[in-house]
Design an enzyme around this catalytic site. Structure first.
Site, short mmCIF file in Angstrom:
data_model
loop_
_atom_site.label_atom_id
_atom_site.label_comp_id
_atom_site.label_asym_id
_atom_site.label_seq_id
_atom_site.Cartn_x
_atom_site.Cartn_y
_atom_site.Cartn_z
N CYS A 65 48.64 23.60 90.79
CA CYS A 65 48.30 23.35 89.40
C CYS A 65 47.82 24.64 88.72
O CYS A 65 47.09 25.41 89.33
CB CYS A 65 47.21 22.29 89.31
SG CYS A 65 46.82 21.84 87.59
N CYS A 69 40.14 23.33 87.42
CA CYS A 69 39.05 22.35 87.64
C CYS A 69 38.38 22.65 88.98
O CYS A 69 39.02 22.58 90.04
CB CYS A 69 39.62 20.95 87.61
SG CYS A 69 40.64 20.61 86.15
N CYS A 72 38.68 20.48 92.27
CA CYS A 72 40.00 19.97 92.65
C CYS A 72 40.68 20.85 93.69
O CYS A 72 40.80 22.07 93.53
CB CYS A 72 40.88 19.87 91.42
SG CYS A 72 42.52 19.22 91.78
N CYS A 109 48.87 3.68 91.23
CA CYS A 109 48.50 4.80 90.37
C CYS A 109 49.44 5.97 90.66
O CYS A 109 49.44 6.50 91.78
CB CYS A 109 47.06 5.20 90.62
SG CYS A 109 45.91 3.81 90.45
N CYS A 142 49.62 2.41 86.67
CA CYS A 142 48.77 3.34 85.92
C CYS A 142 49.32 4.75 86.14
O CYS A 142 49.53 5.15 87.29
CB CYS A 142 47.32 3.27 86.41
SG CYS A 142 46.21 4.38 85.50
N CYS A 202 41.85 4.03 81.53
CA CYS A 202 41.10 4.19 82.79
C CYS A 202 40.49 5.58 82.75
O CYS A 202 41.22 6.57 82.70
CB CYS A 202 42.05 4.04 83.98
SG CYS A 202 41.28 4.39 85.57
N ARG A 272 35.11 1.12 89.55
CA ARG A 272 35.87 1.39 90.77
C ARG A 272 35.20 2.49 91.59
O ARG A 272 34.93 3.57 91.06
CB ARG A 272 37.29 1.84 90.38
CG ARG A 272 38.22 2.07 91.56
CD ARG A 272 39.57 2.58 91.11
NE ARG A 272 40.13 1.79 90.02
CZ ARG A 272 41.24 2.12 89.35
NH1 ARG A 272 41.90 3.20 89.67
NH2 ARG A 272 41.67 1.37 88.35
#
Ligand code: SF4
Length: 407
Positions: A65, A69, A72, A109, A142, A202, A272
């Site tokens: 990526c 972040c 991550c 997901c 999702c 979400c 969740r």
């Protein structure tokens, strides 16, 4: 305890506590912990009974990526030795999804690393949704693809997606210390785009990144205000090879207090337990089910969870039941407003949720059951260099590999 009586009464009515009351939950002592869990449990049962919704992650594209972040394992410059692969083909993703649904998941997901999807990527996800829904039209989908551009949410909705995940992750005030390549406002904008297109929002948070109690309360109130239908609560997995690798700040008791605070602020919302469940709650996971009404089944995006069968056994042993495909997750009044395009029920101001999957779920890890507990002074000492590679198992099975998924 007056505080808990007040919070229970408000939660049973669906009312929101004050900021001070939310902060007071986080400040309770270990002697008060079971009372806190019991109070949050009454609110949970009011709106969700004893049902546990199972969600299943399919990592469509892993690693590499360009965003930074800090939490991550898929970030720019990550040294974490995770699986790296580009887009799964629709039939490969559908095979992985089928394993999760067979294990009891009602929502799949679909997650991809990256700043956000191209229009070609939306085509790929459209084909993947079709492959999954052709096999089982009842499966909820999702999507979690990062920051959305104009009209992409509408295209996902038209393709059959039910929800979009994009987490706020932390408070607006601390966001810039966690990520520099995009902003809190960018995340809010994407949740608003998803919600505006009629997708269920979400959006959740990550605890354990060095934030204060005030930061946690800020982000949960922001999620409430934005109208998230589902709030994933992640507990940071300090992945070796990421900037937060030494942030072992959580105890099982702290995690339970955070879950309870989220439940009181979002009484009728799906709460969740997401990434970090096994690593940080460990043997206290069943108590978490008394507060949250939803978990992920099996593995996370880049790390392994406990065996899917262990998830199912835990739910049964704790006296809960897996939510069926035909059962509504949200209370009727929230389903109605969601269908009307106003999932927060305030008539406006709904929006952003979601973070990008890697955090929510991708940084999840698993517990080596024989290992010493993390999140304690003893664990920190045992870690020596501050790393706990014994507790974080990189995913080596399921999507992107030749091995069967854990479901
Ligand atoms: S959370 Fe998403 S956007 Fe951020 S580094 Fe990870 S994959 Fe990239």
């Amino acid at each position: 305890m007056d505080l808990l009586d007040t919070l229970t009464a408000k939660g049973l009515r669906g009312d929101v506590p004050t900021r001070e009351e939310a902060l007071a939950v986080l400040a309770t002592t270990d002697d008060e912990l079971l009372d806190v869990v019991a109070a949050a449990g009454r609110v949970r049962r009011q709106w969700f009974g004893r049902r546990v919704k199972l969600n299943y992650l399919v990592n469509l594209k892993s690693g590499l990526c360009p965003e930074d972040c800090s939490y991550c394992s898929q970030r720019l410059g990550s040294k974490a030795e995770i699986l790296k692969y580009t887009w799964l083909k629709p039939d490969q993703a559908a095979d992985a999804a089928r394993a999760g649904v067979s294990g009891g998941a009602k929502r799949v997901c679909l997650v991809a690393s990256g700043r956000g999807p191209t229009d070609r990527d939306i085509d790929r996800v459209t084909d993947t949704i079709a492959a999954i829904k052709d096999a089982d039209p009842a499966v909820e989908i999702c999507a979690c693809l990062g920051l959305l551009s104009d009209n992409q949410a509408e295209r996902l909705k038209a393709a059959g997606a039910d929800a979009y995940n994009h987490n706020l992750n932390t408070s607006e005030g601390t966001y810039g210390g966690i990520t520099t390549t995009h902003t809190y406002a960018d995340r809010v904008d994407t949740v608003q785009k998803a919600h505006g297109a009629g997708l269920s929002a979400c959006s959740g948070l990550i605890a354990g990144m060095g934030e204060t109690d005030e930061d946690l309360v800020d982000v949960v109130f922001a999620l409430r205000e934005l109208g998230s239908d589902s709030v994933p609560v992640n507990f940071l997995i300090p992945f070796e090879g990421t900037p937060l690798a030494k942030e072992w700040n959580l105890t099982p008791q702290r995690c339970l207090r955070i879950l309870a605070m989220v439940r009181f602020v979002c009484p009728d919302v799906e709460v969740r337990i997401a990434g970090g469940r096994e690593v940080h709650l460990r043997s206290m996971q069943p108590l978490g089910l008394h507060i949250a009404n939803s978990i992920f089944l099996g593995d996370y995006l880049t790390s392994e969870g406990q065996a899917g069968q262990a998830d199912l056994d835990m739910i049964k042993d704790a006296g809960f039941e897996v939510e069926g495909a035909g059962e509504a997750t949200l209370p009727r009044h929230r389903s109605d407003v969601a269908a009307a395009g106003d999932s927060c029920g305030t008539g406006g101001g709904c929006g952003p949720c979601g973070g990008h999957g890697a955090a929510t779920t991708g940084c999840g890890g698993t517990v080596d059951e024989a290992a010493e507990p993390a999140g304690t002074e003893e664990a920190a000492e045992a870690a020596g260099d501050g790393l706990r590679s014994d507790l974080v198992r990189v995913r080596r099975r399921g999507a992107g590999t030749e091995l069967a998924p854990n479901a």
